[in-house]
Design an enzyme around this catalytic site. Structure first.
Site, PDB file in Angstrom:
ATOM      1  N   TYR A 122       3.638  10.081   1.519  1.00 15.78           N
ATOM      2  CA  TYR A 122       3.444   9.502   0.189  1.00 15.78           C
ATOM      3  C   TYR A 122       2.012   9.731  -0.292  1.00 15.78           C
ATOM      4  O   TYR A 122       1.775  10.130  -1.435  1.00 15.78           O
ATOM      5  CB  TYR A 122       3.756   8.004   0.246  1.00 15.78           C
ATOM      6  CG  TYR A 122       3.523   7.251  -1.030  1.00 15.78           C
ATOM      7  CD1 TYR A 122       4.443   7.308  -2.072  1.00 15.78           C
ATOM      8  CD2 TYR A 122       2.390   6.455  -1.196  1.00 15.78           C
ATOM      9  CE1 TYR A 122       4.241   6.601  -3.255  1.00 15.78           C
ATOM     10  CE2 TYR A 122       2.180   5.737  -2.367  1.00 15.78           C
ATOM     11  CZ  TYR A 122       3.104   5.824  -3.390  1.00 15.78           C
ATOM     12  OH  TYR A 122       2.899   5.133  -4.556  1.00 15.78           O
ATOM     13  N   SER A 176      -2.121   6.518  -6.815  1.00 18.55           N
ATOM     14  CA  SER A 176      -2.205   5.427  -5.841  1.00 18.55           C
ATOM     15  C   SER A 176      -3.491   5.539  -5.039  1.00 18.55           C
ATOM     16  O   SER A 176      -4.028   6.643  -4.839  1.00 18.55           O
ATOM     17  CB  SER A 176      -1.015   5.472  -4.877  1.00 18.55           C
ATOM     18  OG  SER A 176      -1.161   4.525  -3.824  1.00 18.55           O
TER      19      SER A 176
END
Length: 245
Positions: A151, A138
């Site tokens: 995250y 990501s």
């Protein structure tokens, strides 16, 4: 005919990737926790042209089962040349701030379990001097932000690990591909307000398959995220601390 294992095959992006490979007549093994959902996806992919589709129940956090998944998928498909790792959760940052246990669980799901599985895949492919390992990381892993640093730190682990692995396997014939999507409109992000930077899972899937076809190293999806994250990484820390991102 490609023989592809998709881990986290129930995600919207993974499903879209599966449809593209199915249209090409690939053999697919779908791994994930929700077997009934995967069976429904498998039925759809067979109609779309997949040569074979098998479903494997798999919990990525059960690290001891990783080797069994790889052996089983190879037996089911009659070989294995591509692995796409797409599993993960979108961590609740505030909840993680109040729970060390939850933070560790999120880091395990989004980071450690990926590294563990990639390590085993790399061992197998390196021995054969062939294969493609594609992993969805990501843009969140490029710099820690107050809104999602749990995250993001897991994804930073994944991206850094893949970078080192790619260097190690450079002359082995094994492609190691890091996929860095930005904002994707999926059921997991349904509650988020959407804007011009958001894209569909189908658009990201097209980019993933294109990266696999070309054995790309690092792919930002869509491509405009590369210059955006270059700027974000270049902001001095003293200024970055004041931003509400």
């Amino acid at each position: 005919m490609k023989k592809v294992l998709i881990v986290g095959a129930g995600s919207a992006i993974a499903q879209a990737v599966g449809r593209i490979f199915a249209a090409r007549g690939a053999a697919l093994c779908l791994a994930g926790r929700n077997t009934p959902v995967l069976e429904a996806i498998a039925a759809d992919l067979r109609v779309r042209g997949a040569q074979l589709v098998h479903v494997e129940n798999f919990d990525a956090n059960a690290l001891a089962t990783h080797a069994q998944l790889l052996v089983g998928s190879e037996l089911l498909l009659g070989g294995l040349d591509t692995v796409l790792i797409a599993h993960g959760t979108l961590s609740d940052q505030q909840s993680c701030e109040n729970s060390a246990e939850l933070t560790v669980r999120e880091l395990t799901t989004n980071g450690v379990s990926v590294v563990a599985l990639v390590t085993l895949v790399a061992q197998r492919f390196e021995c054969r001097r062939a294969g493609t390992i594609a992993v969805i990381s990501s843009v969140a892993g490029d710099r820690g932000r107050r809104s999602n640093y749990v995250y993001g730190s897991a994804k930073a682990l994944v991206s850094t690990f893949l970078s080192g692995l790619r260097q190690r396997l450079r002359d082995s014939g094994v492609a190691v591909i890091t996929i860095k999507p930005g904002f994707v409109d999926t059921p997991m992000t349904a509650a988020f307000p959407k804007g011009p930077l958001w894209v569909s899972p189908q658009r990201v899937a097209q980019g993933i398959v294109r990266s696999i076809d070309r054995s790309a190293a690092v792919t930002y999806l869509p491509r405009f995220w590369r210059p955006i994250m270059f700027i974000v990484r270049a902001i001095p820390e003293t200024i970055f601390q004041r931003l509400k991102l």
